[in-house]
Design an enzyme around this catalytic site. Sequence first.
Site, PDB file in Angstrom:
ATOM      1  N   HIS A  83      10.871 -16.801 -16.756  1.00 10.00           N
ATOM      2  CA  HIS A  83      11.127 -15.624 -17.590  1.00 10.00           C
ATOM      3  C   HIS A  83      10.648 -14.404 -16.816  1.00 10.00           C
ATOM      4  CE1 HIS A  83      10.967 -12.684 -20.788  1.00 10.00           C
ATOM      5  NE2 HIS A  83      11.543 -13.526 -21.615  1.00 10.00           N
ATOM      6  N   ARG A  84      11.473 -13.368 -16.743  1.00  9.00           N
ATOM      7  CA  ARG A  84      11.129 -12.206 -15.920  1.00  9.00           C
ATOM      8  C   ARG A  84      10.217 -11.222 -16.654  1.00  9.00           C
ATOM      9  NH1 ARG A  84      16.751  -8.640 -15.500  1.00  9.00           N
ATOM     10  NH2 ARG A  84      17.302  -8.677 -17.717  1.00  9.00           N
ATOM     11  N   ASN A 110       0.810  -1.218   0.000  1.00 12.42           N
ATOM     12  CA  ASN A 110       0.000   0.000   0.000  1.00 12.42           C
ATOM     13  C   ASN A 110       0.840   1.263   0.000  1.00 12.42           C
ATOM     14  OD1 ASN A 110      -2.679   1.084   0.078  1.00 12.42           O
ATOM     15  ND2 ASN A 110      -2.297   1.723   2.188  1.00 12.42           N
ATOM     16  N   GLU A 150       8.342 -15.652 -23.747  1.00 16.22           N
ATOM     17  CA  GLU A 150       7.397 -15.374 -22.665  1.00 16.22           C
ATOM     18  C   GLU A 150       5.940 -15.378 -23.101  1.00 16.22           C
ATOM     19  OE1 GLU A 150       8.117 -11.400 -24.543  1.00 16.22           O
ATOM     20  OE2 GLU A 150       9.341 -13.145 -24.050  1.00 16.22           O
ATOM     21  N   HIS A 194      16.053 -15.099 -15.751  1.00 12.97           N
ATOM     22  CA  HIS A 194      16.786 -14.149 -16.582  1.00 12.97           C
ATOM     23  C   HIS A 194      17.307 -13.028 -15.686  1.00 12.97           C
ATOM     24  CE1 HIS A 194      15.188 -15.524 -20.638  1.00 12.97           C
ATOM     25  NE2 HIS A 194      14.565 -16.281 -19.745  1.00 12.97           N
ATOM     26  N   LYS A 216      12.790 -18.386 -32.426  1.00 15.05           N
ATOM     27  CA  LYS A 216      12.365 -17.179 -33.129  1.00 15.05           C
ATOM     28  C   LYS A 216      11.778 -17.560 -34.483  1.00 15.05           C
ATOM     29  CE  LYS A 216      14.147 -14.541 -29.874  1.00 15.05           C
ATOM     30  NZ  LYS A 216      13.321 -13.710 -28.982  1.00 15.05           N
ATOM     31  N   LYS A 250       9.104 -15.554 -32.133  1.00  7.65           N
ATOM     32  CA  LYS A 250       8.466 -16.046 -30.908  1.00  7.65           C
ATOM     33  C   LYS A 250       7.001 -16.410 -31.125  1.00  7.65           C
ATOM     34  CE  LYS A 250       9.438 -12.224 -28.659  1.00  7.65           C
ATOM     35  NZ  LYS A 250       9.493 -11.241 -27.540  1.00  7.65           N
TER      36      LYS A 250
END
Length: 490
Positions: A297-298, A127, A208, A330, A179, A181
């Site tokens: 994956h971040r 908060n 991601e 990552h 790729k 992706k």
Amino acid sequence: MSQSVSERTRIKSDRYESGVIPYAKMGYWDAAYTVKDTDVLALFRITPQPGVDPVEAAAAVAGESSTATWTVVWTDLLTACERYRAKAYRVDPVPSATDQYFAFIAYECDLFEEASLSNLTASIIGNVFGFKAISALRLEDMRIPHSYLKTFQGPATGIVVERERLNKYGTPLLGATVKPKLGLSGKNYGRVVYEGLKGGLDFLKDDENINSQPFMRWRERFLNCLEGINRASAATGEVKGSYLNITAATMEEVYKRAEYAKMIGSVIVMIDLVMGYTAIQSIAYWARENDMLLHLHRAGNSTYARQKNHGINFRVICKWMRMSGVDHIHAGTVVGKLEGDPLMIKGFYDILRLTELEVNLPFGIFFEMDWASLRRCMPVASGGIHCGQMHQLIHYLGDDVVLQFGGGTIGHPDGIQAGATANRVALEAMVLARNEGLDYFNQQVGPQILRDAAKTCGPLQTALDLWKDISFNYTSTDTADFAETATANR
């Protein structure tokens, strides 16, 4: 004559008087406080509103992230309020900033539910970030005490066991992201996986945002990936894998995809940070119980981690994710296309890989911390890296890392397998040079090692010719406050 109700409930105390009084006078500031080994410590970067005293701002953050509200409440007296109040105990000006302050705050460990990252974060960041008394707030670092860490599982597998399963030691692991992706069919997706693994990579991975879209449903992707993995493993004699992204709209669906991945023989599954803390911890427990590696994956982290004066520093996310139980995360490349100051990145990697942390201000580590035997987490370097940077990657990141060359594999002019081979040969040449004691990080020596290796490897020569002038040499927006370390490819 009897007292009125209001008179009877008005307590004559420095820390209790009905109405609104400063947080610092309510007990949320204590410059003489002695930090306990069991305290959860947090370091906030505070930018007070004009006219707000930094000590009062720090006390306000302590209060609003623990027990306080905007006015004194009589029910405080029904609790052990002196114990449960968070204590701001130190305020320092931030170097080279005129309006920012580091505020150190201690929290009683009993304020937090055991093994619940969601509960911990509901207080620490729940908060207080919208509080009007401050114009900006950033959580820079935390110390999680040994007693509280022991309630968390930690990484499902850990670095040591992962290397044992792969039978690969003394070198970084190699990977690549498929790729493009989005948009490939299952058949073509599986072909990319096979070609990359056959060429010498240890892992391929989903990106991601590949989940289960109309152009390729998740079962189709999983099955084609496993076919590619099995064929490549049979051809090379090595343990291979592909991170299968099981992120979904509900936990029921996440578990269904995870169980299916295990059933068809996958050794690793993948999730996204945007799933949320409860979901991440839940699937980490599943991964431990089912002997599966868990890659994170971040995705989404830079929405709150990149700006220097507001949000959450990524080093805190690294600590939380190691506690939660992921095996991979990552954590930056230094030399790639994404944000990454060299010393800050090293700090992230230390948090993930060391068993004990010492104070290291240039790395952005403000607290000593013992990881309480939680397993170590493997950092992942991904985003704009190629084989021509191999000497820099090994120097900055070391051995316990997954180097993921997505475009640097799949963008090779001679095909995916050639791109993978180029990366494998470059890595092995650089590791050998390092082990032989060569000054491989030297700007003349490192590139020459790669050129010499390329004399007997056509794919590597082609890759070096193609990407020799590619670098991402930008000054980072988030750098250490105690060192000038602009990101540079040198």
